[in-house]
Design a protein around this motif. Structure first.
Motif, mmCIF file in Angstrom:
data_model
loop_
_atom_site.group_PDB
_atom_site.id
_atom_site.type_symbol
_atom_site.label_atom_id
_atom_site.label_comp_id
_atom_site.label_asym_id
_atom_site.label_seq_id
_atom_site.Cartn_x
_atom_site.Cartn_y
_atom_site.Cartn_z
ATOM 1 N N ARG A 1 -61.590 -12.608 37.342
ATOM 2 C CA ARG A 1 -60.907 -13.830 36.891
ATOM 3 C C ARG A 1 -61.899 -14.869 36.378
ATOM 4 O O ARG A 1 -61.646 -15.523 35.368
ATOM 5 C CB ARG A 1 -60.071 -14.420 38.027
ATOM 6 N N LYS A 2 -63.025 -15.016 37.078
ATOM 7 C CA LYS A 2 -63.986 -16.048 36.714
ATOM 8 C C LYS A 2 -64.829 -15.675 35.500
ATOM 9 O O LYS A 2 -65.040 -16.496 34.606
ATOM 10 C CB LYS A 2 -64.911 -16.339 37.894
ATOM 11 N N TRP A 3 -65.313 -14.441 35.428
ATOM 12 C CA TRP A 3 -66.294 -14.072 34.423
ATOM 13 C C TRP A 3 -65.748 -13.225 33.278
ATOM 14 O O TRP A 3 -66.216 -13.334 32.156
ATOM 15 C CB TRP A 3 -67.467 -13.338 35.080
ATOM 16 N N ILE A 4 -64.765 -12.372 33.556
ATOM 17 C CA ILE A 4 -64.230 -11.487 32.513
ATOM 18 C C ILE A 4 -63.022 -12.123 31.829
ATOM 19 O O ILE A 4 -62.813 -11.954 30.639
ATOM 20 C CB ILE A 4 -63.892 -10.103 33.109
ATOM 21 N N LYS A 5 -62.242 -12.857 32.600
ATOM 22 C CA LYS A 5 -61.065 -13.575 32.096
ATOM 23 C C LYS A 5 -60.070 -12.643 31.381
ATOM 24 O O LYS A 5 -59.756 -12.833 30.202
ATOM 25 C CB LYS A 5 -61.482 -14.725 31.190
ATOM 26 N N PRO A 6 -59.553 -11.650 32.111
ATOM 27 C CA PRO A 6 -58.594 -10.727 31.488
ATOM 28 C C PRO A 6 -57.282 -11.432 31.153
ATOM 29 O O PRO A 6 -56.907 -12.418 31.797
ATOM 30 C CB PRO A 6 -58.390 -9.666 32.561
ATOM 31 N N GLY B 1 -63.420 -9.978 23.264
ATOM 32 C CA GLY B 1 -64.871 -10.046 23.105
ATOM 33 C C GLY B 1 -65.542 -8.710 23.350
ATOM 34 O O GLY B 1 -64.976 -7.644 23.086
ATOM 35 N N GLY B 2 -66.743 -8.745 23.891
ATOM 36 C CA GLY B 2 -67.505 -7.541 24.173
ATOM 37 C C GLY B 2 -66.885 -6.655 25.241
ATOM 38 O O GLY B 2 -67.186 -5.462 25.313
ATOM 39 N N TRP B 3 -66.016 -7.234 26.069
ATOM 40 C CA TRP B 3 -65.360 -6.446 27.107
ATOM 41 C C TRP B 3 -64.478 -5.364 26.512
ATOM 42 O O TRP B 3 -64.279 -4.314 27.133
ATOM 43 C CB TRP B 3 -64.554 -7.344 28.037
ATOM 44 N N VAL B 4 -63.942 -5.590 25.319
ATOM 45 C CA VAL B 4 -63.096 -4.587 24.657
ATOM 46 C C VAL B 4 -63.890 -3.301 24.428
ATOM 47 O O VAL B 4 -63.387 -2.201 24.638
ATOM 48 C CB VAL B 4 -62.533 -5.120 23.322
ATOM 49 N N VAL B 5 -65.146 -3.457 24.018
ATOM 50 C CA VAL B 5 -66.009 -2.298 23.774
ATOM 51 C C VAL B 5 -66.243 -1.529 25.069
ATOM 52 O O VAL B 5 -66.141 -0.302 25.112
ATOM 53 C CB VAL B 5 -67.350 -2.733 23.134
ATOM 54 N N VAL B 6 -66.544 -2.259 26.146
ATOM 55 C CA VAL B 6 -66.771 -1.608 27.436
ATOM 56 C C VAL B 6 -65.509 -0.872 27.888
ATOM 57 O O VAL B 6 -65.570 0.276 28.332
ATOM 58 C CB VAL B 6 -67.235 -2.630 28.495
ATOM 59 N N GLY B 7 -64.362 -1.526 27.774
ATOM 60 C CA GLY B 7 -63.100 -0.889 28.145
ATOM 61 C C GLY B 7 -62.822 0.351 27.327
ATOM 62 O O GLY B 7 -62.378 1.375 27.850
ATOM 63 N N ALA B 8 -63.096 0.290 26.028
ATOM 64 C CA ALA B 8 -62.882 1.447 25.154
ATOM 65 C C ALA B 8 -63.808 2.594 25.532
ATOM 66 O O ALA B 8 -63.388 3.759 25.553
ATOM 67 C CB ALA B 8 -63.086 1.050 23.695
ATOM 68 N N LEU B 9 -65.061 2.289 25.841
ATOM 69 C CA LEU B 9 -66.006 3.333 26.244
ATOM 70 C C LEU B 9 -65.560 4.041 27.515
ATOM 71 O O LEU B 9 -65.741 5.252 27.655
ATOM 72 C CB LEU B 9 -67.404 2.750 26.430
ATOM 73 N N LEU B 10 -64.982 3.281 28.445
ATOM 74 C CA LEU B 10 -64.509 3.876 29.699
ATOM 75 C C LEU B 10 -63.330 4.826 29.494
ATOM 76 O O LEU B 10 -62.991 5.582 30.388
ATOM 77 C CB LEU B 10 -64.130 2.786 30.704
ATOM 78 N N ARG B 11 -62.723 4.782 28.332
ATOM 79 C CA ARG B 11 -61.579 5.656 28.042
ATOM 80 C C ARG B 11 -61.984 6.953 27.341
ATOM 81 O O ARG B 11 -61.171 7.849 27.194
ATOM 82 C CB ARG B 11 -60.572 4.906 27.174
ATOM 83 N N LEU B 12 -63.231 7.023 26.872
ATOM 84 C CA LEU B 12 -63.669 8.175 26.082
ATOM 85 C C LEU B 12 -64.543 9.128 26.899
ATOM 86 O O LEU B 12 -65.427 8.687 27.627
ATOM 87 C CB LEU B 12 -64.479 7.699 24.870
ATOM 88 N N PRO B 13 -64.303 10.454 26.748
ATOM 89 C CA PRO B 13 -65.222 11.405 27.378
ATOM 90 C C PRO B 13 -66.590 11.258 26.743
ATOM 91 O O PRO B 13 -66.668 10.958 25.553
ATOM 92 C CB PRO B 13 -64.615 12.774 27.044
ATOM 93 N N PRO B 14 -67.669 11.434 27.437
ATOM 94 C CA PRO B 14 -67.779 11.750 28.868
ATOM 95 C C PRO B 14 -67.763 10.514 29.767
ATOM 96 O O PRO B 14 -67.731 10.655 30.981
ATOM 97 C CB PRO B 14 -69.131 12.450 28.965
ATOM 98 N N MET B 15 -67.776 9.314 29.193
ATOM 99 C CA MET B 15 -67.771 8.101 30.021
ATOM 100 C C MET B 15 -66.537 8.050 30.922
ATOM 101 O O MET B 15 -66.614 7.569 32.052
ATOM 102 C CB MET B 15 -67.853 6.843 29.156
ATOM 103 N N ARG B 16 -65.410 8.529 30.436
ATOM 104 C CA ARG B 16 -64.177 8.542 31.224
ATOM 105 C C ARG B 16 -64.389 9.331 32.509
ATOM 106 O O ARG B 16 -63.985 8.919 33.584
ATOM 107 C CB ARG B 16 -63.046 9.136 30.391
ATOM 108 N N TRP B 17 -65.032 10.492 32.395
ATOM 109 C CA TRP B 17 -65.263 11.354 33.553
ATOM 110 C C TRP B 17 -66.250 10.703 34.515
ATOM 111 O O TRP B 17 -66.071 10.754 35.731
ATOM 112 C CB TRP B 17 -65.762 12.720 33.119
#
Length: 137
Positions: free
Chosen positions: A24-29, A80-96
């Motif tokens: 809530r404080k730093w990422i602000k989703p 912001g940049g969090w979108v990139v991190v979230g997208a990476l977490l959805r793609l193999p092999p990062m997802r695994w």
């Protein structure tokens, strides 16, 4: 239909609560964040067992993503940049990798900063696919 995604987390877990406060404080989703203990689980289309097992991300159209994919949803909603991190977490092999790291953290959250005995998950019951915290029904 819901207009905003919802993150459901374990409000009895100090580590989970501290993680949500950090987000809530730093990422602000851009989402609603609610503890599973007070969430309208049935209306969200999730069971108590699943909500006790992992953090859940419920999209406005009712799709439910758990664990690392819930974290990916939260990050993606922040912009912001969090979108990139979230997208990476959805793609193999990062997802695994993210799934393995999430399960490792979930299994040991009672040992992490902010964690308490209430954070510990008990071993899964025979035939059950979900863990439960001590004292939960």
């Amino acid at each position: 239909m819901r207009t905003q995604p919802v993150l459901v987390y374990d409000g009895d877990c100090g580590f989970c609560t501290a993680s949500v406060a950090f987000a809530r404080k730093w990422i602000k989703p851009r989402c609603e964040i609610t503890a599973q203990q007070g969430a309208p689980l049935e209306a969200l289309g999730i069971t108590r067992g699943r909500a006790e097992y992992e953090a859940l991300w419920v999209t406005p159209d009712g799709r439910v993503h758990g664990g690392a994919q819930a974290v990916a949803g939260l990050l993606s909603s922040a912009g912001g940049g969090w979108v990139v991190v979230g997208a990476l977490l959805r793609l193999p092999p990062m997802r695994w990798i993210a799934h393995g790291v999430y399960r490792l953290i979930a299994a040991n959250r009672h040992r992490l900063p902010g964690g308490t005995a209430a954070c510990a998950l008990t071993p899964r019951a025979s035939g059950s696919s979900r863990g439960a915290k001590p004292g939960s029904a």
